[in-house]
Scaffold this motif. Structure first.
Motif, PDB file in Angstrom:
ATOM      1  N   UNK A  11      37.271  17.801  62.362  1.00 18.57           N
ATOM      2  CA  UNK A  11      37.867  16.468  62.273  1.00 18.57           C
ATOM      3  C   UNK A  11      37.018  15.433  63.006  1.00 18.57           C
ATOM      4  N   UNK A  12      37.224  14.184  62.626  1.00 21.31           N
ATOM      5  CA  UNK A  12      36.752  13.034  63.382  1.00 21.31           C
ATOM      6  C   UNK A  12      37.956  12.172  63.731  1.00 21.31           C
ATOM      7  N   UNK A  13      38.160  11.935  65.037  1.00 15.48           N
ATOM      8  CA  UNK A  13      39.271  11.110  65.495  1.00 15.48           C
ATOM      9  C   UNK A  13      38.736   9.820  66.112  1.00 15.48           C
ATOM     10  N   UNK A  14      39.410   8.720  65.830  1.00 14.60           N
ATOM     11  CA  UNK A  14      38.980   7.428  66.367  1.00 14.60           C
ATOM     12  C   UNK A  14      39.582   7.171  67.739  1.00 14.60           C
ATOM     13  N   UNK A  66      36.456  11.323  68.658  1.00  9.24           N
ATOM     14  CA  UNK A  66      35.192  11.907  68.246  1.00  9.24           C
ATOM     15  C   UNK A  66      35.387  13.160  67.435  1.00  9.24           C
ATOM     16  N   UNK A  67      34.327  13.969  67.366  1.00 11.40           N
ATOM     17  CA  UNK A  67      34.405  15.199  66.576  1.00 11.40           C
ATOM     18  C   UNK A  67      35.255  16.227  67.300  1.00 11.40           C
ATOM     19  N   UNK A  68      36.105  16.946  66.525  1.00  9.82           N
ATOM     20  CA  UNK A  68      36.979  17.953  67.107  1.00  9.82           C
ATOM     21  C   UNK A  68      37.081  19.115  66.130  1.00  9.82           C
ATOM     22  N   UNK A  69      36.816  20.314  66.613  1.00 12.18           N
ATOM     23  CA  UNK A  69      36.787  21.511  65.777  1.00 12.18           C
ATOM     24  C   UNK A  69      37.890  22.468  66.184  1.00 12.18           C
ATOM     25  N   UNK A  70      38.653  22.945  65.184  1.00 13.26           N
ATOM     26  CA  UNK A  70      39.654  23.995  65.362  1.00 13.26           C
ATOM     27  C   UNK A  70      39.182  25.228  64.611  1.00 13.26           C
ATOM     28  N   UNK A  71      39.279  26.403  65.230  1.00 15.78           N
ATOM     29  CA  UNK A  71      38.848  27.603  64.518  1.00 15.78           C
ATOM     30  C   UNK A  71      39.621  28.827  64.992  1.00 15.78           C
ATOM     31  N   UNK A  72      39.730  29.804  64.103  1.00 13.65           N
ATOM     32  CA  UNK A  72      40.269  31.120  64.436  1.00 13.65           C
ATOM     33  C   UNK A  72      39.344  32.165  63.811  1.00 13.65           C
ATOM     34  N   UNK A  73      39.391  33.380  64.349  1.00  9.71           N
ATOM     35  CA  UNK A  73      38.566  34.451  63.791  1.00  9.71           C
ATOM     36  C   UNK A  73      39.139  35.771  64.286  1.00  9.71           C
ATOM     37  N   UNK A  74      39.620  36.592  63.381  1.00 11.86           N
ATOM     38  CA  UNK A  74      40.241  37.834  63.794  1.00 11.86           C
ATOM     39  C   UNK A  74      40.006  38.958  62.809  1.00 11.86           C
ATOM     40  N   UNK A 208      43.306  28.755  52.102  1.00 13.35           N
ATOM     41  CA  UNK A 208      44.619  29.320  52.345  1.00 13.35           C
ATOM     42  C   UNK A 208      45.387  29.363  51.029  1.00 13.35           C
ATOM     43  N   UNK A 209      46.342  30.279  50.947  1.00 12.70           N
ATOM     44  CA  UNK A 209      47.110  30.463  49.720  1.00 12.70           C
ATOM     45  C   UNK A 209      48.589  30.216  49.988  1.00 12.70           C
ATOM     46  N   UNK A 210      49.331  29.952  48.922  1.00 13.47           N
ATOM     47  CA  UNK A 210      50.776  29.813  49.000  1.00 13.47           C
ATOM     48  C   UNK A 210      51.415  30.792  48.026  1.00 13.47           C
ATOM     49  N   UNK A 257      39.045  14.487  57.956  1.00 12.52           N
ATOM     50  CA  UNK A 257      38.582  15.874  57.946  1.00 12.52           C
ATOM     51  C   UNK A 257      37.185  15.916  57.358  1.00 12.52           C
ATOM     52  N   UNK A 258      36.235  16.451  58.107  1.00 12.97           N
ATOM     53  CA  UNK A 258      34.838  16.480  57.678  1.00 12.97           C
ATOM     54  C   UNK A 258      34.352  17.876  57.313  1.00 12.97           C
ATOM     55  N   UNK A 259      35.167  18.893  57.572  1.00 13.41           N
ATOM     56  CA  UNK A 259      34.765  20.255  57.223  1.00 13.41           C
ATOM     57  C   UNK A 259      35.971  21.170  57.153  1.00 13.41           C
ATOM     58  N   UNK A 260      35.933  22.128  56.203  1.00 12.64           N
ATOM     59  CA  UNK A 260      37.054  23.050  56.021  1.00 12.64           C
ATOM     60  C   UNK A 260      36.525  24.353  55.446  1.00 12.64           C
ATOM     61  N   UNK A 261      36.694  25.453  56.177  1.00 12.31           N
ATOM     62  CA  UNK A 261      36.264  26.766  55.710  1.00 12.31           C
ATOM     63  C   UNK A 261      37.342  27.799  56.007  1.00 12.31           C
ATOM     64  N   UNK A 262      37.526  28.731  55.080  1.00 14.04           N
ATOM     65  CA  UNK A 262      38.461  29.842  55.251  1.00 14.04           C
ATOM     66  C   UNK A 262      37.768  31.107  54.757  1.00 14.04           C
ATOM     67  N   UNK A 263      37.911  32.205  55.499  1.00  9.33           N
ATOM     68  CA  UNK A 263      37.311  33.461  55.039  1.00  9.33           C
ATOM     69  C   UNK A 263      38.328  34.595  55.141  1.00  9.33           C
ATOM     70  N   UNK A 264      38.315  35.442  54.138  1.00 10.52           N
ATOM     71  CA  UNK A 264      39.137  36.650  54.076  1.00 10.52           C
ATOM     72  C   UNK A 264      38.311  37.696  53.357  1.00 10.52           C
ATOM     73  N   UNK A 265      37.713  38.585  54.093  1.00  8.74           N
ATOM     74  CA  UNK A 265      36.830  39.572  53.472  1.00  8.74           C
ATOM     75  C   UNK A 265      36.980  40.919  54.166  1.00  8.74           C
TER      76      UNK A 265
END
Length: 273
Positions: A11-14, A66-74, A208-210, A257-265
């Motif tokens: 994200x980018x926040x003002x 400014x720039x703010x990144x949220x992430x998970x990895x498990x 992500x799926x619904x 929102x400047x970036x969005x990635x999801x992985x399931x492998x």
């Protein structure tokens, strides 16, 4: 099988902005945890976590300007089995339903049962109550709504999806949930990771799926009107009445929102990832 899951939201926040996130796997999969999908931010900020009214794990924070990144990895262990089926699962009479399921018969933000009740009974009244009726609903939605990622609309309701004839997975799910509720079948909205393990290539970009869960024969069952097929490694993140209850993130101020990635492998062996 071992399944490597995660996401990255940029994200980018003002200005400093409060933010809620529902990005961690649901507690019902806790016993399958091999490596925790901890929520990480960059830059690091204090995190406060709580369970909402539906039992989902939520996290509150104040994102800086400014720039703010949220992430998970498990890493989670999954049986590798397809979604279960029970063709003879019966439908309950409303008066016999457990109290806690009744909220999932009511209309909600995106599931406008008041507008679709008459249509639902015309289409599905003659179907066999129970599993067959829910499957008939999924078959109808899958056949009459065209998936189009470029026409995603955060305000589209179930009745609008039926009228437009296109949408994304949340729209398929809202429409099927609404028809089920109109037919007196409790149905709730689910969001999470859905792998393409075992599916023909090329695979679409990660997202992500619904899907939905319906209450038949004294338990909740998974149905997926978007794919309308049994799948492997479906890992729940959150449940609610509809998408309004389970936003991945909810921001309380302007942002981009400047970036969005999801992985399931599938993760091979036991080596670190």
């Amino acid at each position: 099988m071992r399944v490597h899951i995660g996401c990255s939201l940029d994200y980018e926040f003002v200005q400093p902005t409060p933010l809620l996130a529902i990005l961690n796997v649901h507690y019902s999969r806790f016993s399958d945890l091999e490596r925790a999908d901890y929520l990480v931010t960059s830059p690091s900020v204090p995190l406060e976590s709580y369970r909402d009214a539906f039992g989902n794990w939520c996290t509150r924070m104040l994102a800086p300007a400014g720039r703010f990144l949220l992430s998970t990895d498990g890493v989670f262990r999954d049986t590798g089995a397809l979604d279960p089926v029970a063709p003879h699962a019966r439908q309950h009479d409303v008066q016999d339903l457990p109290f806690e399921t009744l909220v999932y018969l009511l209309g909600s933000r995106y599931c406008d049962t008041d507008l679709l009740s008459e249509d639902a009974w015309k289409r599905f009244e003659t179907t066999e109550p129970g599993w067959a009726r829910v499957q008939a609903i999924c078959d109808f939605v899958n056949a009459n709504v065209r998936f189009d990622y470029m026409k995603a609309d955060a305000t589209r309701t179930a009745s609008q999806t039926l009228l437009a004839g296109h949408g994304v997975c949340r729209d398929f799910t809202h429409l099927a949930i609404t028809f089920c509720r109109c037919m007196n079948i409790p149905a709730r909205y689910c969001t999470g990771y859905l792998s393409d393990i075992g599916e023909p290539e090329p695979h679409p970009p990660g997202d992500f799926a619904a899907w939905m869960e319906v209450f038949l024969d004294n338990q909740w069952w998974v149905f997926d009107p978007r794919n309308n097929a049994r799948r492997k490694a479906r890992i729940l993140v959150a449940r609610g009445r509809d998408a309004a209850d389970v936003p991945l993130t909810q921001t309380f101020g302007p942002n981009k929102m400047t970036g969005f990635r999801v992985w399931t492998r599938e993760a091979q062996g036991g080596a670190p990832l």
